[in-house]
Design an enzyme around this catalytic site. Structure first.
Site, PDB file in Angstrom:
ATOM      1  N   HIS A   1      -4.292  -6.622  -3.006  1.00  0.00           N
ATOM      2  CA  HIS A   1      -3.031  -6.506  -2.697  1.00  0.00           C
ATOM      3  C   HIS A   1      -2.147  -7.189  -3.954  1.00  0.00           C
ATOM      4  O   HIS A   1      -0.839  -6.722  -3.861  1.00  0.00           O
ATOM      5  CB  HIS A   1      -2.887  -7.687  -1.559  1.00  0.00           C
ATOM      6  CG  HIS A   1      -3.349  -7.490  -0.214  1.00  0.00           C
ATOM      7  ND1 HIS A   1      -4.939  -7.342   0.114  1.00  0.00           N
ATOM      8  CD2 HIS A   1      -3.057  -6.710   0.799  1.00  0.00           C
ATOM      9  CE1 HIS A   1      -5.136  -6.906   1.353  1.00  0.00           C
ATOM     10  NE2 HIS A   1      -4.071  -6.334   1.770  1.00  0.00           N
TER      11      HIS A   1
ATOM     12  N   ASP B   1      -5.491   3.280   1.828  1.00  0.00           N
ATOM     13  CA  ASP B   1      -4.880   1.732   2.145  1.00  0.00           C
ATOM     14  C   ASP B   1      -3.760   1.872   1.713  1.00  0.00           C
ATOM     15  O   ASP B   1      -2.825   2.807   1.409  1.00  0.00           O
ATOM     16  CB  ASP B   1      -5.895   0.700   1.181  1.00  0.00           C
ATOM     17  CG  ASP B   1      -5.608  -0.560   1.751  1.00  0.00           C
ATOM     18  OD1 ASP B   1      -4.999  -0.962   2.795  1.00  0.00           O
ATOM     19  OD2 ASP B   1      -6.541  -1.573   1.416  1.00  0.00           O
TER      20      ASP B   1
END
Length: 619
Positions: A193, A273
């Site tokens: 992230h 993702d």
């Protein structure tokens, strides 16, 4: 497909998010989003906690989204997805959180299938047809900052077994599954992230661990989600980015995708993702990331741009324009687009997304009493007893207990468990500990109680240093209980790596879940809550026939290196059981046993009375 324009095909390969709108949680359809969906043929929308507050609200939002999609030119319904893994990653604000993957790993049982059934039944009732789960990463690196409790185990065979069962359970209610994060996020030391992880493992090594669940489950799942991780020993090529030359992340790597298609014979949808994560967004523009992903062989682009207000609409328009130009220029082949669109539409047809309409009342399904009962049963079965010196558990003579915890939101879960135990004679007090908690304060506090329960919540390896308060306070608390001859108990609620550290504790249990609770919740909470802490407390006081076993190896921690060694302290599969049932006021079975004993005593008294009467008559 024959009726679709190139732009409509490209749109079908995009899965949007509308997490917020004008800095407010997006929980109700507005005109701007409605027009966006009607005017485009988006493949789907992913929902987050910000979108999912209450059962009725969620149901209306998903229906409004599908209604808008059906007004588009091609009238193709949406994949409406979320990440309802269970445990620390859950999105639904109502209903069941579930214990999480590592807790399921601790049960070593069919509970994974039941968990999948429950999760999918609630999602299906809410109008959510796609679950980005299960997470089948093999947690081979205990220093991993992002997977941890999200993994079933550090053993690929157990991960495969439980992953397959969960997929079966979700498919029972026709919810699509997306296993993640290919080719494996379990051996990273960076969170994708925020950064770009690098894993220096050869393909041969990966095939024995990280890749094994993906290989074995490729014929079972609907989607496979790619990870933003580089594997230089598998794909040693480099690509130019905004920050310089980098190895190809798996999401953009044709070599990684080729393994799925050619070696694993995977025919389903490959979804990225989130493309707005730091590992990708820090290096590439939205158009560059989408182009590289599609050319690598990915089918569905998750969150390629951020649209959280009218001012952002131009971002998605620009992306569609640029991708359309790229196809016309030959930068992306039209064959590649058609191939991806065919997979997406085939999956929608297979799972009846194109014609499915929910007829169930979600308020009677989501968070039902039966669901919460199963949730608690699984959480109870996962609780793992690591240490039980002189069989102090279950607690039989506890009158005054101190509960020490590092965060306020854990207190309501403990309180809920105590209320459910209905132990009138038990006095429980609470202590919030932190950096300023002194050893002197601990020793003084402990002296008043006969038992001390200390919650240990180790999130990362730095917390395990003896000087860090997250380890120092529980250690000093157990030392104080030992010196004052009190009962000291550690409850590990996060990664169970801390269970090897508290030598002075009389008892240590692991519950594999640190999800807190709303402090306003009562005996039967209406909102979703983590069941792990509740089950842990109940297990301390009551006899449990089924208890969990460690789903991971616990390694020795080297404080100087702030990392784990290869020395195993507790092996995977380790776990103690309660040897016998102890009858106490805390034990729910006590009234039944007492009733039986009283009945026997009554019969004996009646017998003695009859004998005395007969003797009197004879005289």
């Amino acid at each position: 497909m024959a009726k679709m324009t190139l732009r409509e095909k490209i749109s079908q390969l995009i899965m949007m998010d509308f997490r917020t709108w004008d800095n407010q949680n997006f929980t109700t359809m507005n005109e701007s989003v409605k027009k966006l969906i009607e005017n485009n043929d988006f493949g789907g929308i992913i929902l987050f906690k910000e979108n999912l507050a209450t059962t009725s609200q969620i149901y209306k939002l998903t229906n409004d989204m599908q209604s808008a999609a059906k007004k588009s030119k091609n009238k193709i319904p949406l994949f409406i997805g979320t990440d309802q893994e269970g445990g620390i990653v859950h999105r639904i604000g109502s209903g069941c959180v579930m214990p999480g993957n590592m807790a399921l790993g601790a049960t070593h049982s069919e509970y994974a299938k039941k968990a999948g059934e429950l999760i999918s039944e609630e999602l299906e009732a809410l109008g959510i047809n796609t679950n980005f789960a299960p997470c089948v990463d093999v947690n081979t690196n205990p220093n991993n900052p992002v997977i941890g409790l999200r993994s079933f185990s550090d053993h690929p065979e157990l991960v495969t077994k439980l992953g397959e069962k969960m997929i079966e359970g979700m498919h029972k209610n026709n919810v699509l599954t997306a296993i993640k994060h290919y080719p494996g996020h379990g051996d990273t030391d960076t969170d994708s992230h925020t950064g770009l992880p690098v894993v220096n493992k050869s393909k041969e090594t990966l095939m024995k661990s990280d890749l094994l669940p993906f290989k074995n489950l490729s014929s079972k799942t609907d989607m496979i989600m790619s990870a933003h991780i580089t594997y230089p020993l598998v794909d040693g090529r480099k690509i130019q980015s905004k920050k310089g030359s980098i190895y190809y992340p798996a999401t953009l790597s044709s070599k990684m995708i080729k393994i799925l298609r050619d070696e694993f014979k995977y025919k389903g949808v490959i979804v990225t993702d989130a493309l707005n994560m730091g590992a990708i967004a820090d290096h590439f523009s939205p158009t560059e990331a989408a182009t590289h992903a599609l050319n690598a062989g990915v089918d569905l682009l998750l969150m390629p741009v951020i649209v959280h207000g009218d001012q952002d609409i131009s971002a998605i328009t620009s992306l569609l324009d640029n991708l359309e130009k790229a196809v016309k220029k030959g930068t992306i082949s039209s064959k590649r687009i058609d191939e991806a669109v065919k997979r997406v539409l085939t999956l929608k047809k297979k799972r009846n997304i194109l014609g499915k309409k929910n007829s169930k009342d979600p308020t009677k399904i989501v968070g039902s009493a039966a669901h919460h009962q199963l949730e608690a049963e699984i959480a109870n079965s996962a609780v793992t007893v690591i240490k039980n010196k002189k069989d102090v558990l279950p607690l039989t003579h506890c009158k005054k207990m101190l509960v020490a915890l590092p965060y306020k939101n854990e207190k309501p879960a403990v309180e809920l468990a105590i209320r459910r135990l209905k132990h009138a004679d038990l006095q429980v007090d609470y202590m919030l500990y932190g950096e300023d908690t002194s050893e002197k304060e601990i020793r003084k506090k402990v002296g008043y109680y006969d038992s001390v329960l200390c919650i240990s919540e180790i999130i990362n390896t730095k917390h395990l240093k003896s000087s860090h308060y997250m380890t120092r306070v529980p250690t000093q608390m157990m030392q104080a209980t030992a010196s004052q001859k009190k009962t000291g108990i550690i409850m590990s609620i996060a990664n169970p790596n801390d269970v090897a550290h508290y030598n002075d504790a009389d008892a240590i249990i692991a519950v594999y879940g640190n999800t807190g609770m709303d402090p306003t919740e009562s005996l039967m909470p209406e909102k979703a809550y983590g069941p792990n802490i509740v089950s842990g407390v109940e297990t301390l006081f009551t006899y449990q026939e089924k208890l969990g076993r460690l789903p991971v190896n616990i390694y020795h921690y080297d404080e100087n290196k702030e990392a784990f060694t290869n020395q195993i302290v507790y092996k995977r599969g380790y776990g103690l059981s309660y040897k016998k049932e102890v009858v106490t006021k805390n034990n729910p079975k006590r009234p039944v046993i007492l009733f039986i004993l009283m009945g026997i005593a009554g019969l004996l008294l009646m017998g003695i009375s009859l004998i005395i009467k007969r003797r009197i008559k004879c005289q």
